[in-house]
Design a protein around this motif. Structure first.
Motif, short mmCIF file in Angstrom:
data_model
loop_
_atom_site.label_atom_id
_atom_site.label_comp_id
_atom_site.label_asym_id
_atom_site.label_seq_id
_atom_site.Cartn_x
_atom_site.Cartn_y
_atom_site.Cartn_z
N TYR A 374 0.82 -1.21 0.00
CA TYR A 374 0.00 0.00 0.00
C TYR A 374 0.86 1.26 0.00
CZ TYR A 374 -4.65 -2.04 0.43
OH TYR A 374 -5.83 -2.68 0.17
N ILE A 375 1.91 1.28 0.80
CA ILE A 375 2.78 2.46 0.84
C ILE A 375 3.47 2.66 -0.51
CG2 ILE A 375 4.85 3.45 1.91
CD1 ILE A 375 4.01 1.99 4.51
N ASP A 376 3.91 1.56 -1.11
CA ASP A 376 4.54 1.65 -2.43
C ASP A 376 3.56 2.13 -3.49
OD1 ASP A 376 7.24 1.36 -2.66
OD2 ASP A 376 7.21 -0.71 -3.33
N MET A 377 2.31 1.69 -3.40
CA MET A 377 1.31 2.14 -4.37
C MET A 377 1.07 3.64 -4.24
SD MET A 377 -2.61 0.84 -4.98
CE MET A 377 -2.11 -0.87 -4.94
N LEU A 378 1.01 4.13 -3.01
CA LEU A 378 0.86 5.57 -2.80
C LEU A 378 2.07 6.33 -3.33
CD1 LEU A 378 -0.63 5.48 0.82
CD2 LEU A 378 -1.84 6.20 -1.26
N ALA A 379 3.25 5.78 -3.10
CA ALA A 379 4.48 6.42 -3.59
C ALA A 379 4.52 6.43 -5.12
CB ALA A 379 5.71 5.72 -3.02
N LYS A 380 4.11 5.33 -5.72
CA LYS A 380 4.06 5.28 -7.18
C LYS A 380 3.04 6.28 -7.71
CE LYS A 380 3.77 1.99 -11.03
NZ LYS A 380 3.56 0.56 -11.41
N GLY A 381 1.90 6.37 -7.02
CA GLY A 381 0.89 7.36 -7.39
C GLY A 381 1.42 8.77 -7.27
N LEU A 382 2.23 9.03 -6.24
CA LEU A 382 2.83 10.35 -6.06
C LEU A 382 3.77 10.68 -7.21
CD1 LEU A 382 3.33 12.85 -4.21
CD2 LEU A 382 5.19 11.54 -3.17
#
Length: 460
Positions: A374-382
């Motif tokens: 989840y954190i990686d997905m948010l970072a990728k989204g950023l």
């Protein structure tokens, strides 16, 4: 997996024994601190960050500052139970007893989890931190004891609360609400919990203080004075705001609507809440706060998606709630972080990750992998949203679509300078005939462009 061994009956453990044990026990053996390896890491390496590099700067701020992920201590009590089956795992920090020692082990495990994930924020209800009590003095002792314990852990891990909240829904006394209870004694007890939690929030340097509302509503209107209950709940929030000022607590006050609990895995499975909620969603929360002149004191904890966009339009976003039962995909993550960046982040902001593994995910690694994902997905989204804003293709399209409001009489309409009479005169002079022509929004085109843009992004 080794089960937690029960304390010996030959010798009663003291508070010092318990504290020493939680400080020396490693709850996640064999798991090192999660590192950032970049997108070139092997695809089957799931115990690393591919996109989340906490100190990397994007658009003038670090990734950590943009996302500000927080670990929910509430999730650490989950043991795999649901409406159709018994618990499937028992963690080494939780023997399911309602003792101070058991709660301290759980807190210690949560701090170790944050440290190994590299996360600096956590969230908790008071019921996540200590057992309940039947007497006023006993409860006060619990509050002071757990506060001292957490302060010691914070000095070593540097993790601090994104928010702390009083649990005004779990105990049977709150079956008819806390601030909206028909019994004044219940409201007094709720007020005491709010007061003590505000004091803990100040001592632990919390970013925010949360008041949640899953029980604030009614079952049937036949036995309910709706106006009185709304007034009482507003009074509880006002007393909380006043005490915050007297206390000198500088954190942001937050209000959490019922929809956040509705999306919770536990709530959906157990279907325990049947009230007609007074604070159902962010929009009803904003209306409530504005009606009782509390909108300057409180902001809203909201979901991603539509609720976030509406809360943002009212400048009411205080924090984001992300449950694993309300699935987040990459496109939604991009739009979420785009909203963050367009609003220069939400202050104090932060994303509370309330994630629980599936019933058969009994390995500790599964819990880490879930949070990393989840954190990686948010970072990728950023990363993608930063490229979107830099590219400006979508921004220019929106500007073009509303171009008629940027000049001439359209600008007077947009700025609130025109009257109905002037609109009539302008329509008669320029047009004089109604038209049924519709300008295409080209929604399908822009959905496809969005997906193509995501696919074409080259990320570090």
């Amino acid at each position: 997996m080794a089960m937690f061994s029960q304390p010996s009956t030959k010798r009663q453990k003291t508070a010092k024994d318990s504290t020493r044990m939680t400080e020396t026990t490693e709850h996640f053996p064999g798991i090192s601190k999660i590192e950032y390896k970049g997108s070139s890491a092997p695809y089957d390496d799931t115990l690393c960050y591919r996109y989340y590099n906490a100190n990397e700067r994007i658009n003038g701020r670090t990734m950590e500052d943009w996302i500000k992920p927080a670990v929910s201590f509430t999730a650490f009590k989950y043991n795999g139970n649901d409406a159709h089956g018994k618990p499937t795992f028992q963690r080494n920090w939780n023997d399911n007893s309602f003792t101070n020692e058991n709660y301290k082990r759980t807190i210690s495990a949560a701090f170790e989890f944050c440290s190994k994930l590299g996360i600096k924020y956590w969230t908790a209800f008071d019921s996540d931190l200590m057992p309940d009590a039947d007497f006023y003095e006993e409860l006060n002792v619990h509050f002071e004891d757990v506060c001292d314990f957490i302060q010691d852990l914070q000095q070593k891990s540097f993790a601090k609360p994104l928010w702390i909240a009083p649990d005004l829904h779990s105990n049977p006394r709150f079956a008819s609400g806390a601030g909206t209870s028909c019994d004044a004694n219940v409201m007094m007890q709720a007020s005491h919990r709010v007061k003590k939690c505000l004091e803990i929030a100040q001592k632990l340097n919390a970013e925010s203080f949360l008041v949640s509302s899953p029980r604030e509503g009614y079952g049937i209107v036949l036995n309910t004075d709706v106006q009185k209950e709304l007034k009482h709940f507003a009074r509880l929030l006002k007393m909380s705001s006043d005490y915050k000022d007297r206390l000198g607590f500088r954190g942001q006050l937050l209000l959490e609507p019922y929809t956040n609990f509705k999306h919770s895995k536990q709530t959906k499975n157990n279907q325990h809440n049947t009230t007609m909620s007074y604070i159902y969603d962010p929009i009803s929360s904003v209306c409530f706060l504005k009606h009782y002149n509390l909108d300057r004191q409180y902001k809203i904890v909201t979901d991603f998606g539509h609720q976030l966009y509406m809360s943002s339009a009212y400048n009411a976003v205080g924090s984001i709630e992300l449950n694993d039962s309300n699935k987040l995909n990459l496109k939604e993550a991009v739009l979420l972080m785009k909203s963050f960046m367009e609003n220069s982040g939400y202050q104090p902001g932060g994303i509370n990750l309330k994630l629980t593994p599936t019933r058969d995910s009994v390995d500790y690694k599964d819990v880490f992998i879930m949070y990393i994902h989840y954190i990686d997905m948010l970072a990728k989204g950023l990363r993608i949203s930063a490229k979107m804003l830099q590219d400006q293709t979508f921004t220019k399209n929106i500007q073009q679509r509303y171009s008629s409001y940027y000049s001439g009489f359209g600008s007077r309409l947009s700025n609130g300078e025109a009257t109905l009479e002037e609109c009539e005169d302008q329509f008669r002079k320029l047009h004089g005939q109604y038209t049924d022509n519709v300008t295409s929004g080209r929604s399908e085109h822009w959905e496809a462009v969005f997906e193509n843009f995501i696919s074409s992004c080259k990320l570090n």
